[in-house]
Design a protein around this motif. Sequence first.
Motif, short mmCIF file in Angstrom:
data_model
loop_
_atom_site.label_atom_id
_atom_site.label_comp_id
_atom_site.label_asym_id
_atom_site.label_seq_id
_atom_site.Cartn_x
_atom_site.Cartn_y
_atom_site.Cartn_z
N THR A 443 0.80 -1.23 0.00
CA THR A 443 0.00 0.00 0.00
C THR A 443 0.83 1.28 0.00
OG1 THR A 443 -0.09 0.13 2.43
CG2 THR A 443 -1.79 -1.20 1.32
N VAL A 446 -0.06 4.78 4.56
CA VAL A 446 -1.46 5.19 4.47
C VAL A 446 -1.95 5.92 5.71
CG1 VAL A 446 -2.04 3.34 2.86
CG2 VAL A 446 -2.26 2.94 5.31
N PRO A 467 -5.68 8.61 8.56
CA PRO A 467 -5.36 8.28 7.16
C PRO A 467 -4.82 9.47 6.38
CG PRO A 467 -7.51 7.40 7.78
CD PRO A 467 -7.09 8.32 8.89
N PHE A 471 -6.75 8.13 0.94
CA PHE A 471 -7.05 6.81 1.47
C PHE A 471 -8.21 6.91 2.47
CE2 PHE A 471 -2.55 6.47 0.37
CZ PHE A 471 -2.53 5.27 -0.32
N ARG A 472 -9.14 5.98 2.36
CA ARG A 472 -10.17 5.82 3.39
C ARG A 472 -9.86 4.53 4.13
NH1 ARG A 472 -15.61 3.46 3.99
NH2 ARG A 472 -16.57 4.57 5.73
N VAL A 473 -9.46 4.67 5.39
CA VAL A 473 -9.09 3.53 6.22
C VAL A 473 -10.20 3.28 7.22
CG1 VAL A 473 -7.37 2.59 7.81
CG2 VAL A 473 -6.65 4.07 5.92
N ILE A 493 -8.52 -1.01 4.01
CA ILE A 493 -8.58 0.15 3.12
C ILE A 493 -9.79 -0.02 2.21
CG2 ILE A 493 -7.41 1.43 1.28
CD1 ILE A 493 -4.77 0.50 2.47
N ASP A 494 -10.65 0.99 2.20
CA ASP A 494 -11.80 1.01 1.31
C ASP A 494 -11.30 1.37 -0.09
OD1 ASP A 494 -14.12 1.47 -0.10
OD2 ASP A 494 -15.04 2.75 1.40
N SER A 498 -10.63 5.12 -2.15
CA SER A 498 -9.22 5.44 -1.91
C SER A 498 -8.51 5.57 -3.25
CB SER A 498 -8.56 4.35 -1.05
OG SER A 498 -9.19 4.24 0.20
N PHE A 501 -4.97 4.10 -3.63
CA PHE A 501 -4.73 2.68 -3.40
C PHE A 501 -4.45 2.00 -4.73
CE2 PHE A 501 -6.31 -1.72 -3.04
CZ PHE A 501 -5.47 -2.17 -2.04
N TYR A 523 -12.68 -4.06 -0.05
CA TYR A 523 -11.84 -3.85 1.12
C TYR A 523 -10.56 -4.67 1.04
CZ TYR A 523 -15.98 -1.76 3.28
OH TYR A 523 -17.06 -0.96 3.55
N THR A 526 -5.47 -5.62 5.97
CA THR A 526 -4.05 -5.47 6.29
C THR A 526 -3.50 -6.59 7.15
OG1 THR A 526 -4.48 -4.19 8.30
CG2 THR A 526 -4.29 -2.96 6.22
#
Length: 554
Positions: A443, A446, A467, A471-473, A493-494, A498, A501, A523, A526
């Motif tokens: 990634t 992030v 984030p 990035f949308r975490v 991570i969406d 994101s 990403f 998704y 991680t």
Amino acid sequence: MSTDTDIAAPAAGGTQSLERAIALLRAVAAQAPDGARLADLVAGSGLSKATTHRLLTALAREGLVEQDARSRRYHLGADLDALGQLAALRHRPKAPPAATLVAAEPEEPPVRASAFLRPDYRGDAIPLATLLCDRHARNDGARAALLHESVAGQTTELSFARLAHDSARFAAVLAGIGVGKGDRVAVLLPKGPELLITAVAIWRLGGVFLPLFTTYSPAAIDFRLTDSRARAVVTNGFLLHKVPRDGGDALPVVVVEGDEVLGGGSDAVLFWSALHAAAPVAGVAPYREGDAFALIYTSEAEASPLGVGLPVKALAGIEQYMRIGLDLRDDDIYWNMADPGWAYGTYYGLIGPLLLGRTTIFCDGPYDVRQGYRMMTKFGVTNLTAAPSQVRAWHGAGPERVPDQLALRIMSVVGEPLPEELIAWATGTLKVPLFDQYGQRETGIVIVNRYDLDAATRPGEGSLGRPMPGFRVVILDPDGKEAPVGGAGEIAIDAECSPLFWFESYINDPERTARRFRHGRRYYLTGDWAFLDADGNIHYRGRVSDAVLMQQGG
């Protein structure tokens, strides 16, 4: 593609304010038509509130943004409309006939984007070697691309002009042994000018740079060469014994000359001799945005290490992290201590500085306390990234070992959450903020944490941070649902929300790729356990497997 017609080089100096102003314009545009609040722009750009307000004031004076007197929201200014109409005369395509028009699909909800999603990193004909070398050579060829410190303490400088020249010649050497577009070239070299020259030469041919740790065992190297289907190996005489050379399928090998004896039977190509005898390649091979240009493997300790291809479009996230996450400024002297065999060293110690036209510092010597302080003092390092173990060593050596003449402005670490005593030591003894960051080779970075020397407490006390823009975490529960505030789960991570990403899959391992997306392609999982607090900070709690075992054990 000729390097003379590629992307123009940026202005030589003062680019940071310009980059940040452009970032704000893009952030304002992303909030159209409702307008952007100051808080939105601070969050979206990663800049401080004071810097954001200062740049907005300057843009407003030039008519590029305007603020609504009632709502206090920012909009693009009228002067931008005039500039856009002039640009449209050259760039806007003619409207298609009315019969070919179709109804537009419903728009998706707006995504929190990054200011660094540049057209330079998108498309099907991206001249990577130009982005990372040639444009800087044309703009300021005398600028140092590399400062290399040998074990003996001798410094060698490699300019961007020399890097362009030597890499073009070495590209011809690689082409002569069969390397072409898409081929993976393993590089088993210590940190030095040959490593940089080799990487850029690979990218001139459209190939894939495969860095290998010099401490890898022969078995670990053999696995990576076989799994990656490497086309050639570049190494030196001291490390040549680690490269498998038996059988009729032995790979072509280029060896950097040194004091060692290769032996009369060696059929290796000699690096510098072949480079000086070669005519430089004439052009730069183009990449598509999804093409991998580097290949990083997971740890040697894993039974079956995984290969992660870094695509060209990942340059957007690398640039954002360098400028926003590391706060790299035009006048900074930047030193990333990580080895290029590690993802962090490749992404942000090799590729990142080349992308921004900054100087890379390589040091062959041991990373003990004395050497680290000596390097920082000798080169006047102001922006440093180090491993947590290195920070612990400096902390353990005591304040009396800290040189008086340190120019350090900021320090960053990645790899694990930092204990409070290390934060206190950096801010109290070194008098610098210490940034703690989170990411993976799949990634890039992030999540970042910002520490304020003047604040009574640091943001997200005890957390990984928040984030990065782009990035949308989220935190997912075992059923793949987004957990509420305070709920524990797996950091994810969406991918749909994101734009920075980039990970798609591991090479040659679809099963382990599927585990990363076991709740669907939206998704990326991680494997780390955490919870989210009410302020948006993410608090690390360990690996998912460890957390599951703890739950099972009561």
